[in-house]
Design a protein around this motif. Sequence first.
Motif, PDB file in Angstrom:
ATOM      1  N   ASP A  31       0.830  -1.211   0.000  1.00 29.34           N
ATOM      2  CA  ASP A  31       0.000   0.000   0.000  1.00 29.34           C
ATOM      3  C   ASP A  31       0.867   1.265   0.000  1.00 29.34           C
ATOM      4  OD1 ASP A  31      -2.125  -1.720   0.135  1.00 29.34           O
ATOM      5  OD2 ASP A  31      -2.992  -0.866   1.967  1.00 29.34           O
ATOM      6  N   MET A  32       1.905   1.255   0.837  1.00 24.11           N
ATOM      7  CA  MET A  32       2.750   2.439   0.945  1.00 24.11           C
ATOM      8  C   MET A  32       3.524   2.666  -0.365  1.00 24.11           C
ATOM      9  SD  MET A  32       5.247   3.601   4.031  1.00 24.11           S
ATOM     10  CE  MET A  32       6.287   5.056   3.871  1.00 24.11           C
ATOM     11  N   HIS A  33       3.953   1.588  -0.993  1.00 26.80           N
ATOM     12  CA  HIS A  33       4.612   1.694  -2.302  1.00 26.80           C
ATOM     13  C   HIS A  33       3.682   2.367  -3.317  1.00 26.80           C
ATOM     14  CE1 HIS A  33       6.739   0.651  -5.964  1.00 26.80           C
ATOM     15  NE2 HIS A  33       5.688  -0.027  -6.386  1.00 26.80           N
ATOM     16  N   TYR A  34       2.427   1.980  -3.313  1.00 31.35           N
ATOM     17  CA  TYR A  34       1.417   2.567  -4.208  1.00 31.35           C
ATOM     18  C   TYR A  34       1.288   4.072  -3.945  1.00 31.35           C
ATOM     19  CZ  TYR A  34      -3.174   3.474  -6.302  1.00 31.35           C
ATOM     20  OH  TYR A  34      -4.210   3.998  -7.033  1.00 31.35           O
ATOM     21  N   LEU A  35       1.194   4.432  -2.666  1.00 30.10           N
ATOM     22  CA  LEU A  35       1.019   5.842  -2.302  1.00 30.10           C
ATOM     23  C   LEU A  35       2.267   6.676  -2.613  1.00 30.10           C
ATOM     24  CD1 LEU A  35      -0.784   5.257   1.118  1.00 30.10           C
ATOM     25  CD2 LEU A  35      -1.838   6.200  -0.953  1.00 30.10           C
ATOM     26  N   ALA A  49      -1.162   3.561   5.747  1.00 29.12           N
ATOM     27  CA  ALA A  49      -0.939   2.115   5.696  1.00 29.12           C
ATOM     28  C   ALA A  49      -0.905   1.519   7.102  1.00 29.12           C
ATOM     29  CB  ALA A  49       0.363   1.817   4.960  1.00 29.12           C
ATOM     30  N   GLY A  50      -0.246   2.226   8.024  1.00 34.77           N
ATOM     31  CA  GLY A  50      -0.161   1.727   9.394  1.00 34.77           C
ATOM     32  C   GLY A  50      -1.517   1.636  10.063  1.00 34.77           C
ATOM     33  N   ASN A  51      -2.334   2.644   9.868  1.00 39.39           N
ATOM     34  CA  ASN A  51      -3.687   2.627  10.451  1.00 39.39           C
ATOM     35  C   ASN A  51      -4.544   1.513   9.860  1.00 39.39           C
ATOM     36  OD1 ASN A  51      -3.155   4.797  12.138  1.00 39.39           O
ATOM     37  ND2 ASN A  51      -3.947   6.328  10.705  1.00 39.39           N
ATOM     38  N   ARG A  52      -4.430   1.331   8.557  1.00 37.87           N
ATOM     39  CA  ARG A  52      -5.252   0.315   7.900  1.00 37.87           C
ATOM     40  C   ARG A  52      -4.986  -1.077   8.469  1.00 37.87           C
ATOM     41  NH1 ARG A  52      -5.424  -1.489   1.464  1.00 37.87           N
ATOM     42  NH2 ARG A  52      -7.172  -2.936   1.719  1.00 37.87           N
ATOM     43  N   TYR A  53      -3.709  -1.367   8.753  1.00 40.19           N
ATOM     44  CA  TYR A  53      -3.337  -2.701   9.234  1.00 40.19           C
ATOM     45  C   TYR A  53      -3.063  -2.727  10.741  1.00 40.19           C
ATOM     46  CZ  TYR A  53      -3.126  -3.669   4.291  1.00 40.19           C
ATOM     47  OH  TYR A  53      -3.462  -3.803   2.961  1.00 40.19           O
ATOM     48  N   GLN A  59       6.554  -1.633  14.122  1.00 36.17           N
ATOM     49  CA  GLN A  59       6.137  -2.164  12.825  1.00 36.17           C
ATOM     50  C   GLN A  59       6.107  -1.051  11.773  1.00 36.17           C
ATOM     51  OE1 GLN A  59       2.464  -3.872  14.329  1.00 36.17           O
ATOM     52  NE2 GLN A  59       3.236  -5.948  13.978  1.00 36.17           N
ATOM     53  N   ILE A  60       5.664   0.132  12.180  1.00 35.83           N
ATOM     54  CA  ILE A  60       5.656   1.274  11.255  1.00 35.83           C
ATOM     55  C   ILE A  60       7.090   1.692  10.917  1.00 35.83           C
ATOM     56  CG2 ILE A  60       5.058   3.728  11.038  1.00 35.83           C
ATOM     57  CD1 ILE A  60       2.490   3.089  12.625  1.00 35.83           C
ATOM     58  N   GLN A  61       7.990   1.590  11.879  1.00 41.09           N
ATOM     59  CA  GLN A  61       9.404   1.865  11.613  1.00 41.09           C
ATOM     60  C   GLN A  61       9.938   0.912  10.542  1.00 41.09           C
ATOM     61  OE1 GLN A  61      11.885   1.698  15.136  1.00 41.09           O
ATOM     62  NE2 GLN A  61      13.772   1.911  13.958  1.00 41.09           N
ATOM     63  N   ALA A  62       9.592  -0.373  10.665  1.00 39.06           N
ATOM     64  CA  ALA A  62      10.009  -1.358   9.664  1.00 39.06           C
ATOM     65  C   ALA A  62       9.360  -1.070   8.315  1.00 39.06           C
ATOM     66  CB  ALA A  62       9.640  -2.765  10.134  1.00 39.06           C
ATOM     67  N   LEU A  63       8.093  -0.673   8.342  1.00 41.14           N
ATOM     68  CA  LEU A  63       7.353  -0.320   7.132  1.00 41.14           C
ATOM     69  C   LEU A  63       8.039   0.812   6.383  1.00 41.14           C
ATOM     70  CD1 LEU A  63       4.756  -0.113   5.310  1.00 41.14           C
ATOM     71  CD2 LEU A  63       3.770   1.312   7.122  1.00 41.14           C
ATOM     72  N   SER A  67       9.884   0.513   2.542  1.00 37.03           N
ATOM     73  CA  SER A  67       9.078   1.052   1.441  1.00 37.03           C
ATOM     74  C   SER A  67       9.882   2.010   0.562  1.00 37.03           C
ATOM     75  CB  SER A  67       7.857   1.776   1.994  1.00 37.03           C
ATOM     76  OG  SER A  67       7.038   0.885   2.737  1.00 37.03           O
ATOM     77  N   ALA A  68       9.443   2.106  -0.682  1.00 33.57           N
ATOM     78  CA  ALA A  68      10.032   3.044  -1.636  1.00 33.57           C
ATOM     79  C   ALA A  68       9.071   3.182  -2.806  1.00 33.57           C
ATOM     80  CB  ALA A  68      11.394   2.555  -2.123  1.00 33.57           C
ATOM     81  N   SER A  69       9.171   4.291  -3.493  1.00 34.68           N
ATOM     82  CA  SER A  69       8.346   4.489  -4.685  1.00 34.68           C
ATOM     83  C   SER A  69       8.966   3.762  -5.872  1.00 34.68           C
ATOM     84  CB  SER A  69       8.237   5.976  -5.005  1.00 34.68           C
ATOM     85  OG  SER A  69       9.483   6.474  -5.466  1.00 34.68           O
ATOM     86  N   GLU A  70       8.205   3.628  -6.936  1.00 34.84           N
ATOM     87  CA  GLU A  70       8.718   2.990  -8.144  1.00 34.84           C
ATOM     88  C   GLU A  70       9.918   3.757  -8.693  1.00 34.84           C
ATOM     89  OE1 GLU A  70       9.102  -0.062 -10.399  1.00 34.84           O
ATOM     90  OE2 GLU A  70       7.358   0.046  -9.065  1.00 34.84           O
TER      91      GLU A  70
END
Length: 241
Positions: A31-35, A49-53, A59-63, A67-70
């Motif tokens: 999800d975060m990659h998409y955003l 993304a963190g709130n959704r899951y 865990q958010i630190q790991a997220l 994560s990265a954009s395309e």
Amino acid sequence: MNNRNRGKNTGDDNLFGSEKQVSALRSAVEDMHYLLSREYPEKAASELAGNRYKLKTRQIQALRGASASETQIRNREEKQLKITDLKEKTVHLDGFNVLILLESLLSGAYIFEGLDGCYRDLSGVHGTYKRVNQTLRSVELVASFFRKAQLKKLIWIFDRPVSNSGRIKQIILEFSQENHLDWEVDLQYNPDKILAENAEILVSSDAWILDNCKYWFNLINYLIGEENLSVNLIKMSCHDS
């Protein structure tokens, strides 16, 4: 030697030790990659993304780390070098970033492979660096890489304001002298900027540095394979098993 290490925090097994938790994290990364790929700010994207899951702070630190954009992924891939590209080259190394990651890996802490193929941990300096049981082994692994890659020179860059940065500089310089390695250790007030702007080739897993550098090498990935290291690894891509 003290008995400190950089292993798991209390509660990390509850956050990262089950397939259910890892599955939620991978979905959040997707999800975060998409955003991010649609130019959402990192903070807003990680909160959504963190709130959704229903992710916890670590865990958010790991997220965020994974994560990265395309565009970021493609940019980093284009600048990544192979081991054969390093022969007779000078390489700059992001000192605390690499050292603490290796110490965490050797301590059995959870290590996360991000969408860009980089490995990251959840440890931090927090103003003070403290040597741990795995420090010397971490430096030895860097020395093994230095020899096998046949580097001309390795320059370690550390944050000068961090307490004990002078001490770790001395430890590394003494090690290099004892083992006849062409190493330099430099303390800088703004190491990220120095690495991104002045280094032709660098080693780091810091996202901002990777986005702004000329060329980089994925040292941790190399060492895991070359030294057959045992890693408590979580691959954060949904496409990895």
